[in-house]
Motif scaffolding. Structure first.
Motif: not given
Length: 216
Positions: A49-70
């Protein structure tokens, strides 16, 4: 549409998905939680449960950071500012699709009756949106049809992207038609065929455009 819009949207989506997870956590029993679904909407992959609830927010944070700095890592000769609209639409489309996916995952765990149809329509809508902006893309190293021929000749870049726009929009319409009319069992092949077919067309076209320009 410029980068500040996509950055703001992305940050808001991270906050929204995190808030949804924190709000839903006490209401979801401990144990496996569906995180992957087949095209009919049935869960076929699970996480704690806890992994499932946080995996998408963390994925979005990683994608945002990547697209921001590229954009800051590009060579000076390929400024992305000239293709800001294509970059922003791609960024927002991907983040919105993942955000709705998180809503579907949490809603499924809470027992909500949610249709998977918006997720099935997502790829087609994204192709149509990006295809609409593709002819406006200027030569850069991050978005667009980046082949050796388009990157070496701006004339080839423009010809290829004028073709890529309608080709991508047609592929998106095929995906939408499949999602609306065909049984889910066939949709994987429709999405893959339309996506790869459109990519192959524009890559091959860029080669022939380059050959034709060299002969003139």
């Amino acid at each position: 549409m410029k980068w500040p819009v996509s950055k703001t949207f992305s940050v808001l989506m991270i906050a929204a998905t995190t808030g949804l997870s924190l709000w839903a956590r006490p209401q979801i029993p401990e144990g496996p939680m569906g995180t992957h679904f087949d095209l009919s909407g049935a869960a076929n992959g699970f996480m704690p449960r806890d992994t499932a609830l946080m995996v998408m927010p963390l994925t979005l944070a990683a994608i945002t950071l990547l697209l921001w700095v590229l954009p800051y890592m590009q060579p000076k000769s390929g400024k992305l500012e000239r293709s800001a609209s294509v970059y922003a639409v791609s960024w927002i489309g991907v983040v919105a699709f993942l955000g709705f996916g998180h809503l579907f995952i949490v809603g499924h765990a809470l027992g909500w009756v949610l249709s998977a149809q918006p997720l099935l329509l997502g790829p087609g809508v994204l192709f149509i949106l990006i295809g609409n902006f593709m002819p406006k893309a200027q030569r850069n190293y991050l978005v667009g049809v980046r082949t050796p021929w388009t990157l070496s000749d701006e004339r080839v870049w423009h010809k290829t992207h004028r073709l890529a726009g309608p080709v991508m929009m047609l592929a998106g319409l095929i995906m939408l038609g499949g999602a609306l009319l065909l049984p889910p069992v066939y949709l994987h092949w429709v999405f893959v065929s339309a996506g790869l077919g459109s990519a192959l067309i524009v890559v091959v076209a860029s080669y022939f455009y380059a050959r034709a320009l060299k002969l003139t």
